[in-house]
Design an enzyme around this catalytic site. Structure first.
Site, PDB file in Angstrom:
ATOM      1  N   THR A   1       0.813  -1.223   0.000  1.00  0.00           N
ATOM      2  CA  THR A   1       0.000   0.000   0.000  1.00  0.00           C
ATOM      3  C   THR A   1       0.843   1.269   0.000  1.00  0.00           C
ATOM      4  O   THR A   1       1.994   1.254   0.459  1.00  0.00           O
ATOM      5  CB  THR A   1      -0.900  -0.025   1.268  1.00  0.00           C
ATOM      6  OG1 THR A   1      -1.533   1.231   1.415  1.00  0.00           O
ATOM      7  CG2 THR A   1      -0.101  -0.294   2.534  1.00  0.00           C
ATOM      8  N   ASP A   2       0.232   2.361  -0.441  1.00  0.00           N
ATOM      9  CA  ASP A   2       0.921   3.665  -0.369  1.00  0.00           C
ATOM     10  C   ASP A   2       1.035   4.162   1.071  1.00  0.00           C
ATOM     11  O   ASP A   2       1.824   5.069   1.366  1.00  0.00           O
ATOM     12  CB  ASP A   2       0.186   4.708  -1.232  1.00  0.00           C
ATOM     13  CG  ASP A   2      -1.276   4.936  -0.860  1.00  0.00           C
ATOM     14  OD1 ASP A   2      -1.783   4.273   0.060  1.00  0.00           O
ATOM     15  OD2 ASP A   2      -1.925   5.789  -1.509  1.00  0.00           O
ATOM     16  N   GLU A   3       0.228   3.580   1.985  1.00  0.00           N
ATOM     17  CA  GLU A   3       0.195   4.100   3.359  1.00  0.00           C
ATOM     18  C   GLU A   3       1.519   3.901   4.098  1.00  0.00           C
ATOM     19  O   GLU A   3       1.752   4.526   5.132  1.00  0.00           O
ATOM     20  CB  GLU A   3      -0.944   3.442   4.146  1.00  0.00           C
ATOM     21  CG  GLU A   3      -2.288   3.685   3.499  1.00  0.00           C
ATOM     22  CD  GLU A   3      -3.480   3.556   4.438  1.00  0.00           C
ATOM     23  OE1 GLU A   3      -3.281   3.420   5.649  1.00  0.00           O
ATOM     24  OE2 GLU A   3      -4.608   3.592   3.923  1.00  0.00           O
TER      25      GLU A   3
ATOM     26  N   TYR B   1      -2.194  -0.547  10.993  1.00  0.00           N
ATOM     27  CA  TYR B   1      -2.301  -1.216   9.684  1.00  0.00           C
ATOM     28  C   TYR B   1      -1.077  -0.921   8.825  1.00  0.00           C
ATOM     29  O   TYR B   1      -0.417  -1.839   8.324  1.00  0.00           O
ATOM     30  CB  TYR B   1      -3.578  -0.764   8.954  1.00  0.00           C
ATOM     31  CG  TYR B   1      -3.554  -1.085   7.465  1.00  0.00           C
ATOM     32  CD1 TYR B   1      -3.647  -2.396   7.016  1.00  0.00           C
ATOM     33  CD2 TYR B   1      -3.396  -0.060   6.514  1.00  0.00           C
ATOM     34  CE1 TYR B   1      -3.595  -2.696   5.649  1.00  0.00           C
ATOM     35  CE2 TYR B   1      -3.343  -0.359   5.150  1.00  0.00           C
ATOM     36  CZ  TYR B   1      -3.440  -1.673   4.723  1.00  0.00           C
ATOM     37  OH  TYR B   1      -3.375  -1.969   3.387  1.00  0.00           O
TER      38      TYR B   1
ATOM     39  N   LYS C   1       1.922  -3.385   7.405  1.00  0.00           N
ATOM     40  CA  LYS C   1       2.237  -3.567   5.978  1.00  0.00           C
ATOM     41  C   LYS C   1       3.695  -3.184   5.709  1.00  0.00           C
ATOM     42  O   LYS C   1       4.391  -3.861   4.932  1.00  0.00           O
ATOM     43  CB  LYS C   1       1.295  -2.723   5.106  1.00  0.00           C
ATOM     44  CG  LYS C   1      -0.143  -3.189   5.068  1.00  0.00           C
ATOM     45  CD  LYS C   1      -0.347  -4.577   4.482  1.00  0.00           C
ATOM     46  CE  LYS C   1      -0.115  -4.631   2.986  1.00  0.00           C
ATOM     47  NZ  LYS C   1      -0.469  -5.986   2.444  1.00  0.00           N
TER      48      LYS C   1
HETATM   49  P1  NAD Z   1      -9.770  -7.508   1.888  1.00  0.00           P
HETATM   50  O1  NAD Z   1      -9.809  -7.205   3.339  1.00  0.00           O
HETATM   51  O2  NAD Z   1     -10.971  -7.243   1.052  1.00  0.00           O
HETATM   52  O3  NAD Z   1      -9.379  -9.040   1.640  1.00  0.00           O
HETATM   53  C1  NAD Z   1      -8.385  -9.695   2.377  1.00  0.00           C
HETATM   54  C2  NAD Z   1      -8.512 -11.198   2.113  1.00  0.00           C
HETATM   55  O4  NAD Z   1      -7.463 -11.867   2.838  1.00  0.00           O
HETATM   56  C3  NAD Z   1      -9.833 -11.785   2.598  1.00  0.00           C
HETATM   57  O5  NAD Z   1     -10.364 -12.655   1.625  1.00  0.00           O
HETATM   58  C4  NAD Z   1      -9.450 -12.553   3.864  1.00  0.00           C
HETATM   59  O6  NAD Z   1     -10.286 -13.655   4.118  1.00  0.00           O
HETATM   60  C5  NAD Z   1      -8.022 -12.981   3.524  1.00  0.00           C
HETATM   61  N1  NAD Z   1      -7.209 -13.241   4.731  1.00  0.00           N
HETATM   62  C6  NAD Z   1      -7.086 -12.441   5.828  1.00  0.00           C
HETATM   63  N2  NAD Z   1      -6.254 -13.013   6.712  1.00  0.00           N
HETATM   64  C7  NAD Z   1      -5.824 -14.182   6.165  1.00  0.00           C
HETATM   65  C8  NAD Z   1      -4.945 -15.204   6.604  1.00  0.00           C
HETATM   66  N3  NAD Z   1      -4.340 -15.137   7.805  1.00  0.00           N
HETATM   67  N4  NAD Z   1      -4.720 -16.253   5.789  1.00  0.00           N
HETATM   68  C9  NAD Z   1      -5.353 -16.349   4.578  1.00  0.00           C
HETATM   69  N5  NAD Z   1      -6.202 -15.408   4.125  1.00  0.00           N
HETATM   70  C10 NAD Z   1      -6.434 -14.329   4.911  1.00  0.00           C
HETATM   71  O7  NAD Z   1      -8.505  -6.703   1.346  1.00  0.00           O
HETATM   72  P2  NAD Z   1      -8.273  -5.973  -0.054  1.00  0.00           P
HETATM   73  O8  NAD Z   1      -8.794  -4.601   0.029  1.00  0.00           O
HETATM   74  O9  NAD Z   1      -8.682  -6.871  -1.132  1.00  0.00           O
HETATM   75  O10 NAD Z   1      -6.668  -5.859  -0.036  1.00  0.00           O
HETATM   76  C11 NAD Z   1      -5.852  -6.919  -0.552  1.00  0.00           C
HETATM   77  C12 NAD Z   1      -4.394  -6.527  -0.373  1.00  0.00           C
HETATM   78  O11 NAD Z   1      -4.143  -5.298  -1.069  1.00  0.00           O
HETATM   79  C13 NAD Z   1      -3.994  -6.276   1.078  1.00  0.00           C
HETATM   80  O12 NAD Z   1      -2.697  -6.794   1.268  1.00  0.00           O
HETATM   81  C14 NAD Z   1      -3.986  -4.756   1.214  1.00  0.00           C
HETATM   82  O13 NAD Z   1      -3.067  -4.342   2.184  1.00  0.00           O
HETATM   83  C15 NAD Z   1      -3.561  -4.346  -0.180  1.00  0.00           C
HETATM   84  N6  NAD Z   1      -4.024  -3.027  -0.642  1.00  0.00           N
HETATM   85  C16 NAD Z   1      -5.346  -2.697  -0.558  1.00  0.00           C
HETATM   86  C17 NAD Z   1      -5.785  -1.467  -1.068  1.00  0.00           C
HETATM   87  C18 NAD Z   1      -7.239  -1.062  -1.015  1.00  0.00           C
HETATM   88  O14 NAD Z   1      -7.562   0.091  -1.329  1.00  0.00           O
HETATM   89  N7  NAD Z   1      -8.161  -1.935  -0.660  1.00  0.00           N
HETATM   90  C19 NAD Z   1      -4.855  -0.587  -1.638  1.00  0.00           C
HETATM   91  C20 NAD Z   1      -3.505  -0.960  -1.696  1.00  0.00           C
HETATM   92  C21 NAD Z   1      -3.111  -2.190  -1.202  1.00  0.00           C
HETATM   93  O1  DAU Z   2      -4.244   3.909   0.501  1.00  0.00           O
HETATM   94  C1  DAU Z   2      -4.407   2.525   0.357  1.00  0.00           C
HETATM   95  C2  DAU Z   2      -5.277   2.022   1.477  1.00  0.00           C
HETATM   96  O2  DAU Z   2      -6.596   2.466   1.201  1.00  0.00           O
HETATM   97  C3  DAU Z   2      -5.248   0.509   1.635  1.00  0.00           C
HETATM   98  O3  DAU Z   2      -3.945   0.103   1.972  1.00  0.00           O
HETATM   99  C4  DAU Z   2      -6.244   0.052   2.714  1.00  0.00           C
HETATM  100  O4  DAU Z   2      -6.283  -1.363   2.767  1.00  0.00           O
HETATM  101  C5  DAU Z   2      -7.618   0.592   2.351  1.00  0.00           C
HETATM  102  O5  DAU Z   2      -8.537   0.268   3.366  1.00  0.00           O
HETATM  103  C6  DAU Z   2      -7.580   2.103   2.145  1.00  0.00           C
HETATM  104  O6  DAU Z   2      -7.305   2.775   3.403  1.00  0.00           O
HETATM  105  P1  DAU Z   2      -8.063   4.132   3.792  1.00  0.00           P
HETATM  106  O7  DAU Z   2      -8.013   4.300   5.260  1.00  0.00           O
HETATM  107  O8  DAU Z   2      -7.597   5.259   2.959  1.00  0.00           O
HETATM  108  O9  DAU Z   2      -9.552   3.732   3.290  1.00  0.00           O
HETATM  109  P2  DAU Z   2     -11.010   3.959   3.941  1.00  0.00           P
HETATM  110  O10 DAU Z   2     -11.995   3.570   2.899  1.00  0.00           O
HETATM  111  O11 DAU Z   2     -11.130   3.356   5.288  1.00  0.00           O
HETATM  112  O12 DAU Z   2     -11.061   5.549   4.107  1.00  0.00           O
HETATM  113  C7  DAU Z   2     -10.847   6.427   3.012  1.00  0.00           C
HETATM  114  C8  DAU Z   2     -10.882   7.838   3.556  1.00  0.00           C
HETATM  115  O13 DAU Z   2     -12.223   8.136   3.988  1.00  0.00           O
HETATM  116  C9  DAU Z   2      -9.992   8.069   4.772  1.00  0.00           C
HETATM  117  O14 DAU Z   2      -9.443   9.376   4.712  1.00  0.00           O
HETATM  118  C10 DAU Z   2     -10.951   7.965   5.955  1.00  0.00           C
HETATM  119  C11 DAU Z   2     -12.269   8.481   5.389  1.00  0.00           C
HETATM  120  N1  DAU Z   2     -13.486   7.874   5.952  1.00  0.00           N
HETATM  121  C12 DAU Z   2     -13.591   6.510   5.996  1.00  0.00           C
HETATM  122  C13 DAU Z   2     -14.710   5.894   6.529  1.00  0.00           C
HETATM  123  C14 DAU Z   2     -14.815   4.386   6.595  1.00  0.00           C
HETATM  124  C15 DAU Z   2     -14.535   8.679   6.398  1.00  0.00           C
HETATM  125  O15 DAU Z   2     -14.465   9.932   6.325  1.00  0.00           O
HETATM  126  N2  DAU Z   2     -15.641   8.073   6.926  1.00  0.00           N
HETATM  127  C16 DAU Z   2     -15.778   6.713   7.028  1.00  0.00           C
HETATM  128  O16 DAU Z   2     -16.827   6.236   7.554  1.00  0.00           O
END
Ligand code: NAD
Ligand code: DAU
Length: 378
Positions: free
Chosen positions: A151-153, A177, A181
């Site tokens: 992630t970019d975080e 989180y 990561k």
């Molecule tokens: P998600 O939470 O939707 O899915 C995570 C999956 O991992 C689920 O299917 C869960 O059952 C599985 N899992 C969790 N713990 C496990 C374990 N111990 N063993 C096996 N499986 C397990 O997450 P996502 O949003 O699809 O993100 C996927 C990846 O991409 C993550 O590594 C996250 O950090 C990264 N990422 C997400 C975003 C985003 O915006 N969602 C952005 C950048 C990077």
């Molecule tokens: O940047 C990449 C990341 O993006 C991934 O690594 C994470 O897995 C993914 O969950 C996401 O993280 P964020 O914290 O940015 O996503 P989230 O959807 O939780 O929140 C997006 C923005 O919106 C953040 O600034 C918090 C705000 N927010 C979120 C929720 C859930 C609100 O204002 N209200 C809310 O109820």
């Protein structure tokens, strides 16, 4: 638990050719989008290893349930014996590591599971993969890849005028989180530097699209709006995120897998920076058009207590992957957001299934008076 997605094909042998890939977390949001995309484009087998936590859902893979190239295994990446067995049995040419605890707010209320899965889990996975890789021939070793999805975080937070994160930006994670990561990224890097494991790491910005669990901003806002509930915007709503349509992210991952240089990291992003408030207003505008009511959904926007340690701004410099690998995002934000909202409107049954009792417990915990986002009434 191990099984084919479809009982109809139970008993047949999966094609264990070297071009199979093992996908961890393939039943989650991005992982399932990747599996579906990969299977529609390539002939190779996919083994999905997923623990099916609250965020994992087999329904996400239902469209490939009848496809004999897909094998689903319910299991934990912490389980080294299971991972070793799967690797030995299917002999994949690559492991794509999506599995993680992914929600920042959950990491604030309970960091332990993030340390366990994201750090310890990645370590156990790397150990199993290293053991497998060591047994391959020199040619197979050279062709093998371990791709870590991050992630970019990990880079921390930017001010409004700072330049975007590059691959050289020092790590400065701010939430449990992002710290977990960042730790996993360092472990992956170390396995390349110390053992020569051919690893690739992608760091991506915020994804949106079909099948995202409705705890995350976009689906949470649209589903609350449809129910006439308040739209809880944290703080002043001016935090900035860079949004990427999930299919573009999956394409970027496949590009890095195909053409990335082992040991390198690649930033992936959408060049679509926007404040949360602006984004929520865009969600409301599309809903006003698709599901009109007497008042605009934007009237439901409510400012609530900020997320502790809330990163102000993320922005990704994606010039390296554009220049070196020829990838760029294709979807516009407006187009991707409309597709996403239409997907949820057409899949309310999916929403119904994932917003089970456990989901309702989370919403209650997160959005009541004793916690960070405490002023919302749901
Ligand atoms: P998600 O939470 O939707 O899915 C995570 C999956 O991992 C689920 O299917 C869960 O059952 C599985 N899992 C969790 N713990 C496990 C374990 N111990 N063993 C096996 N499986 C397990 O997450 P996502 O949003 O699809 O993100 C996927 C990846 O991409 C993550 O590594 C996250 O950090 C990264 N990422 C997400 C975003 C985003 O915006 N969602 C952005 C950048 C990077
Ligand atoms: O940047 C990449 C990341 O993006 C991934 O690594 C994470 O897995 C993914 O969950 C996401 O993280 P964020 O914290 O940015 O996503 P989230 O959807 O939780 O929140 C997006 C923005 O919106 C953040 O600034 C918090 C705000 N927010 C979120 C929720 C859930 C609100 O204002 N209200 C809310 O109820």
């Amino acid at each position: 638990m191990q099984g084919r997605l479809s009982p109809a094909i139970e008993g047949e042998e999966l094609d264990s050719s070297r071009s199979a890939v093992l996908v961890t977390g393939g039943a989650g949001f991005i992982g399932s989008n990747f599996v579906l995309r990969r299977m529609s484009e390539r002939q190779t087998s996919v083994i999905v290893l997923d623990k099916l936590t609250y965020a994992g859902n087999l329904e996400n893979l239902s469209s490939v349930a009848q496809d004999e190239r897909c094998r689903f295994v319910r299991g934990d990446i912490m389980d080294g014996a299971l991972v070793r067995r799967l690797l030995d049995e299917h002999r994949p040419q690559a492991v794509l590591h999506f599995a993680a605890e992914s929600h920042v707010d959950r990491s604030i209320l309970g960091p332990e599971e993030f340390i366990r899965t994201n750090i310890e889990g990645t370590f156990h996975l790397l150990e199993a993969v290293r053991g497998y890789w060591l047994k391959l021939t020199a040619q197979e070793q050279a062709a093998f890849r371990f791709l870590h999805v991050s992630t970019d975080e990990v880079y921390g937070s930017l001010s409004p005028t700072d330049p975007a994160f590059t691959e050289e930006t020092p790590y400065a994670p701010n939430s449990p989180y992002s710290a977990s990561k960042a730790s996993s990224d360092h472990l992956v890097r170390a396995y390349h530097h110390t053992y020569g494991l051919p690893v690739l790491t992608t760091n991506c910005s915020n994804n949106y699209g079909p099948r995202q669990f409705p705890e995350k901003l976009i689906p949470l806002m649209m589903l609350n709006a449809l129910k006439g509930l308040s739209l809880p915007v944290y703080g002043d709503g001016l935090n900035v995120r860079d949004w990427l349509y999930v299919d573009d992210h999956c394409d970027g991952i496949q590009t890095v897998l195909d053409r990335g240089i082992p040991g390198q990291t690649y930033n992936i992003g959408g060049r679509q920076e926007m404040t949360n408030l602006e984004l929520v207003r865009q969600v409301c505008a599309i809903l006003d058009e698709l599901k009109p009511t007497q008042k605009s959904y934007a009237d439901l926007i409510t400012f609530v207590k900020d997320r502790p340690g809330h990163d102000r701004r993320y922005a990704m410099d994606i010039s390296k992957i554009e220049r070196e690998l020829g990838w760029k995002p294709r979807e516009t934000f407006v187009g991707g957001l409309r597709k996403t909202i239409e997907w949820y409107l057409n899949n309310l049954e999916w929403v119904e299934h994932v917003t089970s009792g456990a989901y309702r417990d989370w919403i209650h915990l997160q959005y009541t008076s004793t916690n960070p986002a405490g002023t919302v009434q749901l």
